[in-house]
Structures are given as structure tokens and as C-alpha cells.
Motif scaffolding. Structure first.
Motif, PDB file in Angstrom:
ATOM      1  N   ASN A   1       0.797  -1.236   0.000  1.00 51.53           N
ATOM      2  CA  ASN A   1       0.000   0.000   0.000  1.00 51.53           C
ATOM      3  C   ASN A   1       0.824   1.279   0.000  1.00 51.53           C
ATOM      4  OD1 ASN A   1      -2.478  -1.297  -0.129  1.00 51.53           O
ATOM      5  ND2 ASN A   1      -2.524  -1.615   2.095  1.00 51.53           N
ATOM      6  N   ASN A   2       2.117   1.145   0.365  1.00 50.36           N
ATOM      7  CA  ASN A   2       2.990   2.332   0.364  1.00 50.36           C
ATOM      8  C   ASN A   2       3.857   2.411  -0.875  1.00 50.36           C
ATOM      9  OD1 ASN A   2       2.245   3.330   2.910  1.00 50.36           O
ATOM     10  ND2 ASN A   2       3.500   1.744   3.881  1.00 50.36           N
TER      11      ASN A   2
ATOM     12  N   ILE B   1      -0.351   2.003  -4.536  1.00 47.23           N
ATOM     13  CA  ILE B   1      -1.150   3.239  -4.427  1.00 47.23           C
ATOM     14  C   ILE B   1      -1.989   3.414  -5.698  1.00 47.23           C
ATOM     15  CG2 ILE B   1      -1.044   5.755  -4.181  1.00 47.23           C
ATOM     16  CD1 ILE B   1       1.754   5.284  -2.764  1.00 47.23           C
TER      17      ILE B   1
ATOM     18  N   ASN C   1      -4.858   0.880  -5.839  1.00 45.81           N
ATOM     19  CA  ASN C   1      -5.957   1.317  -4.972  1.00 45.81           C
ATOM     20  C   ASN C   1      -6.713   2.500  -5.569  1.00 45.81           C
ATOM     21  OD1 ASN C   1      -5.433  -0.705  -3.092  1.00 45.81           O
ATOM     22  ND2 ASN C   1      -3.956   0.553  -1.968  1.00 45.81           N
ATOM     23  N   GLY C   2      -5.975   3.381  -6.248  1.00 45.75           N
ATOM     24  CA  GLY C   2      -6.617   4.528  -6.900  1.00 45.75           C
ATOM     25  C   GLY C   2      -7.548   4.081  -8.021  1.00 45.75           C
TER      26      GLY C   2
ATOM     27  N   PHE D   1       6.720   7.763  -0.815  1.00 43.82           N
ATOM     28  CA  PHE D   1       5.357   7.354  -1.173  1.00 43.82           C
ATOM     29  C   PHE D   1       4.630   6.824   0.041  1.00 43.82           C
ATOM     30  CE2 PHE D   1       8.306   6.737  -4.661  1.00 43.82           C
ATOM     31  CZ  PHE D   1       7.743   7.590  -5.600  1.00 43.82           C
ATOM     32  N   SER D   2       3.370   7.184   0.162  1.00 45.98           N
ATOM     33  CA  SER D   2       2.608   6.556   1.236  1.00 45.98           C
ATOM     34  C   SER D   2       1.159   6.340   0.833  1.00 45.98           C
ATOM     35  CB  SER D   2       2.715   7.347   2.535  1.00 45.98           C
ATOM     36  OG  SER D   2       2.620   8.713   2.262  1.00 45.98           O
ATOM     37  N   LYS D   3       0.560   5.417   1.555  1.00 43.68           N
ATOM     38  CA  LYS D   3      -0.787   4.926   1.273  1.00 43.68           C
ATOM     39  C   LYS D   3      -1.762   6.057   0.946  1.00 43.68           C
ATOM     40  CE  LYS D   3      -4.378   2.048   3.207  1.00 43.68           C
ATOM     41  NZ  LYS D   3      -4.895   1.283   4.320  1.00 43.68           N
ATOM     42  N   GLY D   4      -2.466   5.897  -0.156  1.00 44.38           N
ATOM     43  CA  GLY D   4      -3.517   6.850  -0.493  1.00 44.38           C
ATOM     44  C   GLY D   4      -3.021   8.152  -1.116  1.00 44.38           C
ATOM     45  N   GLN D   5      -1.719   8.345  -1.175  1.00 46.42           N
ATOM     46  CA  GLN D   5      -1.179   9.609  -1.708  1.00 46.42           C
ATOM     47  C   GLN D   5      -0.921   9.467  -3.197  1.00 46.42           C
ATOM     48  OE1 GLN D   5       1.390  11.860   1.038  1.00 46.42           O
ATOM     49  NE2 GLN D   5      -0.800  12.172   1.342  1.00 46.42           N
ATOM     50  N   MET D   6      -1.993   9.759  -3.955  1.00 43.62           N
ATOM     51  CA  MET D   6      -1.903   9.618  -5.402  1.00 43.62           C
ATOM     52  C   MET D   6      -1.210  10.817  -6.010  1.00 43.62           C
ATOM     53  SD  MET D   6      -3.766   7.167  -7.058  1.00 43.62           S
ATOM     54  CE  MET D   6      -4.906   7.897  -8.210  1.00 43.62           C
TER      55      MET D   6
END
Ligand code: FA5
Ligand code: MG
Length: 428
Positions: free
Chosen positions: A93-94, A99, A102-103, A325-330
Motif C-alpha cells: 500500500n505504500n 497506491i 488502490n486509486g 510514497f505513502s498509502k492513499g497519496q496519489m
């Protein structure tokens, strides 16, 4: 398009070329690899029992190194490829690939709530039938060659696209699905090609009620919906970005298209798609339906989205990469830590009939690993005696540090030696 070599990203858009392919045989490798399954397989397939120390678990299947890498003419999987199996970057996820996955999920979940079934842990070792026959890849298609695909044995491959799972999922009753996975291809070396990369497959099946009353024939209906869905996805991911549709060819879709995005002063192909061939639906219990399908290259999209300049970076464990990079940070833009200098080495040799650029690239990767950035043919001529000479320029560059002259000379020395020994060419 002239079909001369494999130095393309789009093996499936190539026409048929080779005529040396084994016939059709049924075989499913990726069953749960319990000892009883292993025993029943071993009579037919000579699978050795997994060794505890090097056993991987792939999609619920236990696999040992010597199941995949064997010194046997039907096997062309090198150690460097085995070492990538099971890494599943798309499930982190990171990681930019996780990412992005998930996007894309988010886009489908928002626009089609509860519609798409998602798979991201299907075993990458599949049968020739799954990878090729089930999606109508002709027996003489170039993608089946040992030059383009990694074979575990004559009937088993490392999947070279996620389309390998279309048929089994349709048969399993799935009508809307996304399959994400690592895929494997022997290919050329540059900043947008890597022998292991990640794809996401999407399939949507429509029943007659969907297109009746639309005023469109089923194929046009599906093609329109496909383009709308993918344009919507591109907007969700990128906002404004320059893109264009190109007519394409795939054995499993008709019509077929590729989507290109303008990135770093070039058009980059990011996905292939089309309306599924009716025969695939028919063979898998959906004769009354039409469907669209797409297969997108996650690295290519992530390069645009995160501004990642080189595909090798996805494999980097360097904190200066991973920590950005981290989770959810598109779409956080990657800040290069520093651009280390490249070093170029040229080598010329007389080729033989069996020479291919993919084989050359694999020898070089086997020695230099991710220190090789690009391999380019810079000169090519045939003399009066009919002998053909190639000159390749190899660019060495680390993403993480400066390389010493000594180190590069050592690499190049090894490359020259192995190219001569393994590829049946004569150095000039
Ligand atoms: C396919 O693999 C088809 N299975 C796609 C498809 C699915 C078409 C369903 C129709 C219906 P292709 O060989 O063009 O097609 O690869 C798809 C994408 O994978 C490319 O657009 C590109 O983004 C990516 N790709 C291909 N080769 C590489 C590589 N060596 N490294 C990184 N990405 C690659
Ligand atoms: Mg393509």
C-alpha cells in the motif's frame, strides 16, 4: 507495421511470425501445491518436492525454486527472474504500484458500486492454454516464442499478461472483474521496459438488456462504454493529460485500441483494450453477451502519475525512493535524489542466425542487474560475404550511487565474455 524484432512493448499487437510451436495440450499447474497434488503431478511432470528453505507461496500455491528454474531445454527462466516471483509490489500500500492499484479500485468502486470483483493474488505460473489458447492467440504467434516468453516447461509459462485469467474467471461466473498481477516478458532494455512488470486486467460483460434500446449494435455499445470508462479513469488519475486512442490489433479483441499518454516529450503506450472476441464468451458460457476488456501497464501509468523517470526505480529498496510514497497519496511527484552519471560501453560482434536482442538483453541483465539502463543498437551492416555485424551501446547507471570505472570495466568484461560464450557470436 513491419515485424522484425521483439523490441516492442506490445507483443500482442504483433502479427504471427514463428512456426515452431508445440501443439495444444491441457495442463493446469497452479493448483494448490499440496503434497498429494505434487505426487499426482510428479508422475506426469517430474515436479520435485519443494525444498523448505526456498519455498514461495504464490496465490495459495507453494513453489520451490527448482520447480521454476531448471537446467532443461524447455525451461528459460533465469535466477534473476525467479528472485522477483512473489514480490507482489502491487500489494504494497505504500508502493507507487499499490497506491495506483488502490486509486483505480477507487474509481471503479465510486462509479460502479459493488460491481467489480477484484483479484490480486492469482498465481503467475499458468498453463500455455491459459496464457495463449484460451484467449485465441494463434499457434504461430510471436508472443509464444521462447524468445518472448519465460517457459517453466513446454506447457507452463510465467504469465506474460493478466489476460491469462479471463477465461477461468468468466467460467467461474464473474461478469465484472479486475485482475492485478506481476507479468513476465523477455524484452529489450530501456527506461520503460522491464522483464517483470505489473498489469491490471478489467472485464465487463453485458447481457442483451443493456444494449437493447440503445440504438447501437452490441459491439459498438461495448466499445463506446469501454472508451468512456477508460477516459473517465484517466481523468480520475491524471486530471488533464494529453492522450490519444490508436487502432490496434489483439487476437482476443475486435475492435482493439491502445491508449497513449504524452509523457516526457513522447507518446507512451499505457494500455491495450477492445471488445472481447465472441468465441471467448461462447467457450465460457456467455454466448448471449458482449464484453469489453482492457489490460493496463501499471508501471507506465505510475511513471506518469508520480513522475518516476525510470522503470527500475519500482524495484529500489533505497529509502530515498521508498520514503517518498505513502498509502492513499496519489500523484505525489517523485523528487530524484540525484542523477548519477551514466557510462557508455560499445560492443560489436558478428551475429549468427539464432541471435536475438532479447537474448542479448538477458545476458546483460544477468550480469549487470539493475545497473544497466539501456541497450541500443547503434550500428548494423552486412558485408560482402553476407556476415552481419551489430554494434550495441550499453548504458550503465546506478539509480543510487556513482559507479567506479573499475566496477564498470569488470561488468563489461563479463558481458563480453558471456555474450561470446552463450550467444554464438564473434566479437570484433
Ligand atoms: C497486452 O498485454 C494485452 N493482454 C492487453 C489487453 C487486454 C488488450 C485485454 C485487450 C484486452 P500489451 O502487450 O500491449 O497487451 O501490453 C499491455 C500494456 O503493458 C502496455 O500498454 C504497456 O503499458 C505495458 N507493457 C508491455 N510491455 C512492458 C514492459 N516490458 N515493461 C513495462 N510495461 C510493459
Ligand atoms: Mg501494447
Amino acid at each position: 507495421m513491419a515485424v522484425v524484432s521483439s523490441a516492442h512493448s506490445a507483443i500482442f499487437s504483433k502479427a504471427s511470425l514463428f512456426h515452431h510451436i508445440n501443439g495444444f495440450k491441457r495442463f493446469t499447474f497452479c493448483l494448490p501445491f499440496s503434497s498429494s497434488a505434487a505426487a499426482s503431478l510428479s508422475t506426469k511432470k517430474k515436479w520435485r518436492q519443494p525444498v523448505a528453505s526456498s519455498v514461495l507461496e504464490l496465490g495459495g500455491t507453494k513453489i520451490a525454486k527448482d520447480d521454476v528454474v531448471r537446467d532443461d531445454p524447455t525451461n528459460n527462466v533465469p535466477d534473476t527472474i525467479f528472485s522477483k516471483l512473489g514480490m507482489q509490489l502491487h500489494r504494497r500500500n505504500n508502493h507507487p504500484l499499490g497506491i495506483l492499484k488502490n486509486g483505480i479500485y477507487e474509481y471503479f468502486d465510486t462509479n460502479y458500486p459493488n460491481m467489480f470483483d477484484k483479484f490480486d493474488d492469482l498465481c503467475p505460473i499458468v498453463s500455455v492454454k491459459q496464457n495463449f489458447d484460451d484467449v485465441l492467440v494463434p499457434a504461430d504467434h510471436v508472443s509464444r516464442s521462447y524468445n518472448d516468453t519465460y517457459y517453466v516447461d513446454s506447457q507452463t509459462v510465467l504469465r506474460c499478461h493478466t489476460s491469462a485469467h479471463q477465461a477461468e474467471l468468466l467460467r467461474g461466473g464473474h461478469t465484472h472483474f479486475l485482475v492485478t498481477g506481476d507479468v513476465y516478458r523477455r524484452d529489450s532494455i530501456d527506461s520503460t521496459h522491464y522483464p517483470v512488470f505489473h498489469q491490471m486486467e478489467g472485464v465487463r460483460v453485458f447481457t442483451p438488456e443493456s444494449w437493447e434500446g440503445s440504438g447501437l449494435d452490441p459491439t459498438s455499445f461495448a466499445a463506446d462504454d469501454l472508451k468512456k470508462s477508460l477516459e473517465g479513469l484517466a481523468h480520475h488519475l491524471f486530471g488533464a493529460v494529453e492522450m490519444r486512442w490508436i487502432d490496434a490489433y489483439f487476437p482476443f479483441t475486435n475492435p482493439s485500441y491502445e491508449l497513449e499518454i504524452y509523457f516526457k516529450e513522447k507518446w507512451m503506450e499505457v494500455l491495450g483494450c477492445g471488445v472481447m472476441e465472441q468465441e471467448i464468451l461462447k467457450s465460457n458460457g456467455r454466448s448471449d453477451s458482449v464484453a469489453w476488456a482492457f489490460g493496463l501497464g501499471l508501471e507506465r501509468l505510475a511513471m506518469v502519475l508520480f513522475d518516476i523517470p525510470d522503470i527500475r526505480l519500482f524495484w529500489s529498496n533505497d529509502e530515498r525512493f521508498t520514503s517518498q510514497f505513502s498509502k492513499g497519496q496519489m500523484g505525489v511527484k517523485f523528487k530524484p535524489f540525484s542523477k548519477y552519471p551514466p557510462c557508455y560501453k560499445d560492443m560489436s560482434f558478428w551475429i549468427s542466425e539464432s541471435f536475438t536482442e532479447n537474448n542479448l538483453c538477458e545476458v546483460i541483465r544477468g550480469i549487470a542487474g539493475d545497473l544497466v539502463e539501456e541497450v541500443t543498437l547503434i550500428d548494423n551492416f552486412t558485408n560482402k560475404k553476407g556476415m552481419t555485424s551489430h554494434c550495441y551501446r550499453i548504458a550503465y547507471r546506478s539509480m543510487e550511487r556513482s559507479l567506479t570505472d573499475e566496477e564498470i570495466n569488470d561488468l563489461q568484461w563479463n558481458v563480453r565474455e558471456q555474450v561470446q560464450n552463450k550467444l554464438n557470436v564473434v566479437l570484433r
